[in-house]
Motif scaffolding. Sequence first.
Motif, mmCIF file in Angstrom:
data_model
loop_
_atom_site.group_PDB
_atom_site.id
_atom_site.type_symbol
_atom_site.label_atom_id
_atom_site.label_comp_id
_atom_site.label_asym_id
_atom_site.label_seq_id
_atom_site.Cartn_x
_atom_site.Cartn_y
_atom_site.Cartn_z
ATOM 1 N N GLY A 1 9.097 -4.988 -3.000
ATOM 2 C CA GLY A 1 7.657 -4.878 -2.753
ATOM 3 C C GLY A 1 6.871 -6.002 -3.391
ATOM 4 O O GLY A 1 5.936 -6.543 -2.799
ATOM 5 N N LEU A 2 7.231 -6.366 -4.599
ATOM 6 C CA LEU A 2 6.544 -7.461 -5.284
ATOM 7 C C LEU A 2 6.824 -8.796 -4.606
ATOM 8 O O LEU A 2 5.941 -9.656 -4.523
ATOM 9 N N ALA A 3 8.044 -8.987 -4.103
ATOM 10 C CA ALA A 3 8.380 -10.227 -3.402
ATOM 11 C C ALA A 3 7.584 -10.329 -2.102
ATOM 12 O O ALA A 3 7.071 -11.406 -1.765
ATOM 13 N N VAL A 4 7.461 -9.226 -1.376
ATOM 14 C CA VAL A 4 6.680 -9.228 -0.132
ATOM 15 C C VAL A 4 5.213 -9.533 -0.430
ATOM 16 O O VAL A 4 4.582 -10.328 0.269
ATOM 17 N N ALA A 5 4.667 -8.919 -1.472
ATOM 18 C CA ALA A 5 3.277 -9.175 -1.853
ATOM 19 C C ALA A 5 3.070 -10.643 -2.206
ATOM 20 O O ALA A 5 2.053 -11.243 -1.829
ATOM 21 N N HIS A 6 4.027 -11.229 -2.902
ATOM 22 C CA HIS A 6 3.918 -12.648 -3.263
ATOM 23 C C HIS A 6 3.952 -13.531 -2.003
ATOM 24 O O HIS A 6 3.178 -14.483 -1.881
ATOM 25 N N LEU A 7 4.851 -13.214 -1.072
ATOM 26 C CA LEU A 7 4.942 -14.000 0.163
ATOM 27 C C LEU A 7 3.676 -13.892 0.995
ATOM 28 O O LEU A 7 3.210 -14.881 1.561
ATOM 29 N N ILE A 8 3.117 -12.701 1.061
ATOM 30 C CA ILE A 8 1.886 -12.512 1.840
ATOM 31 C C ILE A 8 0.753 -13.329 1.232
ATOM 32 O O ILE A 8 -0.023 -13.955 1.950
ATOM 33 N N ASN A 9 0.653 -13.333 -0.080
ATOM 34 C CA ASN A 9 -0.415 -14.092 -0.738
ATOM 35 C C ASN A 9 -0.209 -15.596 -0.645
ATOM 36 O O ASN A 9 -1.152 -16.357 -0.815
ATOM 37 N N SER B 1 0.809 -1.210 0.000
ATOM 38 C CA SER B 1 0.000 0.000 0.000
ATOM 39 C C SER B 1 0.846 1.266 0.000
ATOM 40 O O SER B 1 0.313 2.361 0.072
ATOM 41 N N MET B 2 2.145 1.132 -0.100
ATOM 42 C CA MET B 2 3.046 2.281 -0.161
ATOM 43 C C MET B 2 3.076 2.834 -1.586
ATOM 44 O O MET B 2 2.529 2.223 -2.499
ATOM 45 N N PRO B 3 3.727 3.989 -1.769
ATOM 46 C CA PRO B 3 3.814 4.549 -3.128
ATOM 47 C C PRO B 3 4.423 3.554 -4.119
ATOM 48 O O PRO B 3 5.145 2.638 -3.739
ATOM 49 N N ALA B 4 4.138 3.782 -5.400
ATOM 50 C CA ALA B 4 4.547 2.839 -6.440
ATOM 51 C C ALA B 4 6.057 2.611 -6.484
ATOM 52 O O ALA B 4 6.501 1.531 -6.862
ATOM 53 N N VAL B 5 6.835 3.600 -6.074
ATOM 54 C CA VAL B 5 8.288 3.443 -6.072
ATOM 55 C C VAL B 5 8.694 2.256 -5.206
ATOM 56 O O VAL B 5 9.599 1.496 -5.540
ATOM 57 N N ILE B 6 7.993 2.077 -4.103
ATOM 58 C CA ILE B 6 8.315 0.985 -3.180
ATOM 59 C C ILE B 6 7.504 -0.266 -3.516
ATOM 60 O O ILE B 6 8.049 -1.360 -3.610
ATOM 61 N N SER B 7 6.193 -0.097 -3.691
ATOM 62 C CA SER B 7 5.334 -1.275 -3.883
ATOM 63 C C SER B 7 5.595 -1.996 -5.201
ATOM 64 O O SER B 7 5.370 -3.195 -5.299
ATOM 65 N N GLN B 8 6.086 -1.300 -6.223
ATOM 66 C CA GLN B 8 6.355 -1.932 -7.511
ATOM 67 C C GLN B 8 7.813 -2.328 -7.675
ATOM 68 O O GLN B 8 8.202 -2.822 -8.728
ATOM 69 N N SER B 9 8.624 -2.115 -6.632
ATOM 70 C CA SER B 9 10.024 -2.549 -6.691
ATOM 71 C C SER B 9 10.077 -4.066 -6.548
ATOM 72 O O SER B 9 9.087 -4.706 -6.198
ATOM 73 N N SER B 10 11.214 -4.631 -6.800
ATOM 74 C CA SER B 10 11.332 -6.090 -6.693
ATOM 75 C C SER B 10 11.092 -6.544 -5.253
ATOM 76 O O SER B 10 10.492 -7.593 -5.013
#
Length: 56
Positions: free
Chosen positions: A15-23, A4-13
Amino acid sequence: MIVSMPAVISQSSFGLAVAHLINALPLAGQGLSWVVPMIVGLIIGTIIFKIKVKNN
């Protein structure tokens, strides 16, 4: 959360790895992805507490 952070962080590698782990966590589909980390933290905290009480 990272996603939920700005795209600079959430779309970084990162941020995407954290999103994948959470899911990937159990119950993530129901919005309960916090349950497993909470149980792990509870167990670790209890062990540390018991060790500290035993040493005093």
